[in-house]
Design a protein around this motif. Structure first.
Motif, PDB file in Angstrom:
ATOM      1  N   ALA A 124       0.839  -1.206   0.000  1.00  0.00           N
ATOM      2  CA  ALA A 124       0.000   0.000   0.000  1.00  0.00           C
ATOM      3  C   ALA A 124       0.870   1.251   0.000  1.00  0.00           C
ATOM      4  CB  ALA A 124      -0.936   0.001   1.202  1.00  0.00           C
ATOM      5  N   ASN A 125       1.960   1.251   0.752  1.00  0.00           N
ATOM      6  CA  ASN A 125       2.852   2.407   0.762  1.00  0.00           C
ATOM      7  C   ASN A 125       3.552   2.583  -0.580  1.00  0.00           C
ATOM      8  OD1 ASN A 125       2.272   3.172   3.363  1.00  0.00           O
ATOM      9  ND2 ASN A 125       3.953   2.028   4.262  1.00  0.00           N
ATOM     10  N   LYS A 126       3.973   1.481  -1.173  1.00  0.00           N
ATOM     11  CA  LYS A 126       4.626   1.567  -2.483  1.00  0.00           C
ATOM     12  C   LYS A 126       3.637   2.048  -3.540  1.00  0.00           C
ATOM     13  CE  LYS A 126       8.025  -1.965  -1.453  1.00  0.00           C
ATOM     14  NZ  LYS A 126       8.508  -3.321  -1.725  1.00  0.00           N
ATOM     15  N   THR A 127       2.405   1.584  -3.455  1.00  0.00           N
ATOM     16  CA  THR A 127       1.381   2.020  -4.404  1.00  0.00           C
ATOM     17  C   THR A 127       1.069   3.498  -4.210  1.00  0.00           C
ATOM     18  OG1 THR A 127       0.457  -0.210  -4.324  1.00  0.00           O
ATOM     19  CG2 THR A 127      -0.919   1.493  -5.295  1.00  0.00           C
ATOM     20  N   PHE A 128       1.030   3.950  -2.957  1.00  0.00           N
ATOM     21  CA  PHE A 128       0.787   5.363  -2.676  1.00  0.00           C
ATOM     22  C   PHE A 128       1.913   6.220  -3.237  1.00  0.00           C
ATOM     23  CE2 PHE A 128       1.114   9.099   0.152  1.00  0.00           C
ATOM     24  CZ  PHE A 128      -0.112   9.664  -0.118  1.00  0.00           C
TER      25      PHE A 128
ATOM     26  N   PHE B  14      -4.549   1.515  -5.790  1.00  0.00           N
ATOM     27  CA  PHE B  14      -4.380   1.939  -4.406  1.00  0.00           C
ATOM     28  C   PHE B  14      -5.600   1.557  -3.567  1.00  0.00           C
ATOM     29  CE2 PHE B  14      -4.670   5.220  -1.048  1.00  0.00           C
ATOM     30  CZ  PHE B  14      -3.529   4.878  -0.348  1.00  0.00           C
ATOM     31  N   CYS B  15      -6.794   1.741  -4.120  1.00  0.00           N
ATOM     32  CA  CYS B  15      -8.015   1.351  -3.400  1.00  0.00           C
ATOM     33  C   CYS B  15      -8.023  -0.139  -3.119  1.00  0.00           C
ATOM     34  CB  CYS B  15      -9.252   1.748  -4.190  1.00  0.00           C
ATOM     35  SG  CYS B  15      -9.517   3.520  -4.250  1.00  0.00           S
ATOM     36  N   LEU B  16      -7.587  -0.936  -4.091  1.00  0.00           N
ATOM     37  CA  LEU B  16      -7.511  -2.380  -3.860  1.00  0.00           C
ATOM     38  C   LEU B  16      -6.550  -2.716  -2.733  1.00  0.00           C
ATOM     39  CD1 LEU B  16      -7.443  -3.929  -7.452  1.00  0.00           C
ATOM     40  CD2 LEU B  16      -9.367  -3.774  -5.871  1.00  0.00           C
ATOM     41  N   ARG B  17      -5.435  -2.010  -2.668  1.00  0.00           N
ATOM     42  CA  ARG B  17      -4.440  -2.254  -1.615  1.00  0.00           C
ATOM     43  C   ARG B  17      -4.974  -1.836  -0.252  1.00  0.00           C
ATOM     44  NH1 ARG B  17      -1.387  -5.667  -4.181  1.00  0.00           N
ATOM     45  NH2 ARG B  17      -0.184  -4.796  -5.872  1.00  0.00           N
ATOM     46  N   VAL B  18      -5.651  -0.694  -0.199  1.00  0.00           N
ATOM     47  CA  VAL B  18      -6.140  -0.183   1.077  1.00  0.00           C
ATOM     48  C   VAL B  18      -7.222  -1.082   1.663  1.00  0.00           C
ATOM     49  CG1 VAL B  18      -7.433   1.714   2.154  1.00  0.00           C
ATOM     50  CG2 VAL B  18      -5.479   2.204   0.679  1.00  0.00           C
ATOM     51  N   ILE B  19      -8.136  -1.558   0.835  1.00  0.00           N
ATOM     52  CA  ILE B  19      -9.189  -2.428   1.368  1.00  0.00           C
ATOM     53  C   ILE B  19      -8.767  -3.895   1.404  1.00  0.00           C
ATOM     54  CG2 ILE B  19     -11.064  -0.867   0.797  1.00  0.00           C
ATOM     55  CD1 ILE B  19     -11.655  -2.507  -1.647  1.00  0.00           C
ATOM     56  N   ARG B  20      -7.520  -4.139   1.045  1.00  0.00           N
ATOM     57  CA  ARG B  20      -6.858  -5.439   1.188  1.00  0.00           C
ATOM     58  C   ARG B  20      -7.528  -6.566   0.417  1.00  0.00           C
ATOM     59  NH1 ARG B  20      -6.136  -4.358   7.408  1.00  0.00           N
ATOM     60  NH2 ARG B  20      -4.309  -3.021   7.289  1.00  0.00           N
ATOM     61  N   ILE B  21      -7.917  -6.281  -0.815  1.00  0.00           N
ATOM     62  CA  ILE B  21      -8.457  -7.355  -1.638  1.00  0.00           C
ATOM     63  C   ILE B  21      -7.632  -7.588  -2.901  1.00  0.00           C
ATOM     64  CG2 ILE B  21     -10.815  -7.059  -0.804  1.00  0.00           C
ATOM     65  CD1 ILE B  21     -11.427  -5.728  -3.524  1.00  0.00           C
ATOM     66  N   ALA B  22      -6.554  -6.822  -3.040  1.00  0.00           N
ATOM     67  CA  ALA B  22      -5.734  -6.938  -4.257  1.00  0.00           C
ATOM     68  C   ALA B  22      -5.171  -8.345  -4.419  1.00  0.00           C
ATOM     69  CB  ALA B  22      -4.601  -5.923  -4.238  1.00  0.00           C
TER      70      ALA B  22
END
Length: 134
Positions: free
Chosen positions: A31-35, A88-96
């Motif tokens: 998530a940090n790398k995606t941000f 990023f949304c996928l990473r934040v809600i942890r479904i990626a």
């Protein structure tokens, strides 16, 4: 003519966020790398927006190829920004990590189609076109 007055505050806010991002300790998670990628893409969108707008305003002094490259880069980064927000949304809600590869490919397909349309604008004018009047 395009008004650049909003660009300076946006760039300053983005640079402030980027400075805070680098000054604070963080875990090296996806998530940090995606941000970070999202911030870099946003800076690229802003930079290419300025360049393409200035090129479009001074189209008499530039070749059509230069105008096409400047505008294509802007639109490519613009579409990439949308795709990065999605990632990023996928990473934040942890479904990626739960999305199957085939579905992930299908969900990314609109992005790749938009990128292909942008590159094809040189020949088709699908996203934008440039003639002798700008």
């Amino acid at each position: 003519m395009w008004d650049f007055s909003f660009m300076t505050p946006c760039a300053l806010m983005l640079l402030t966020i980027l400075c805070f991002y680098f000054s604070e300790p963080r875990l090296p998670i996806r998530a940090n790398k995606t941000f970070l990628g999202l911030l870099v893409i946003e800076l690229s969108v802003m930079a290419t927006d300025i360049v393409s707008t200035l090129a479009d305003q001074n189209y008499q002094n530039l070749s059509q190829a230069t105008l096409y490259v400047a505008n294509s880069l802007f639109f490519m980064f613009y579409f990439a920004r949308s795709y990065c927000f999605y990632r990023f949304c996928l990473r934040v809600i942890r479904i990626a990590s739960e999305i199957p590869r085939k579905l992930e490919f299908a969900l990314a397909l609109p992005f790749w189609i938009a990128e292909a349309l942008c590159v094809s604008s040189f020949f088709t004018g699908a996203i934008f076109s440039i003639d002798e009047t700008g």
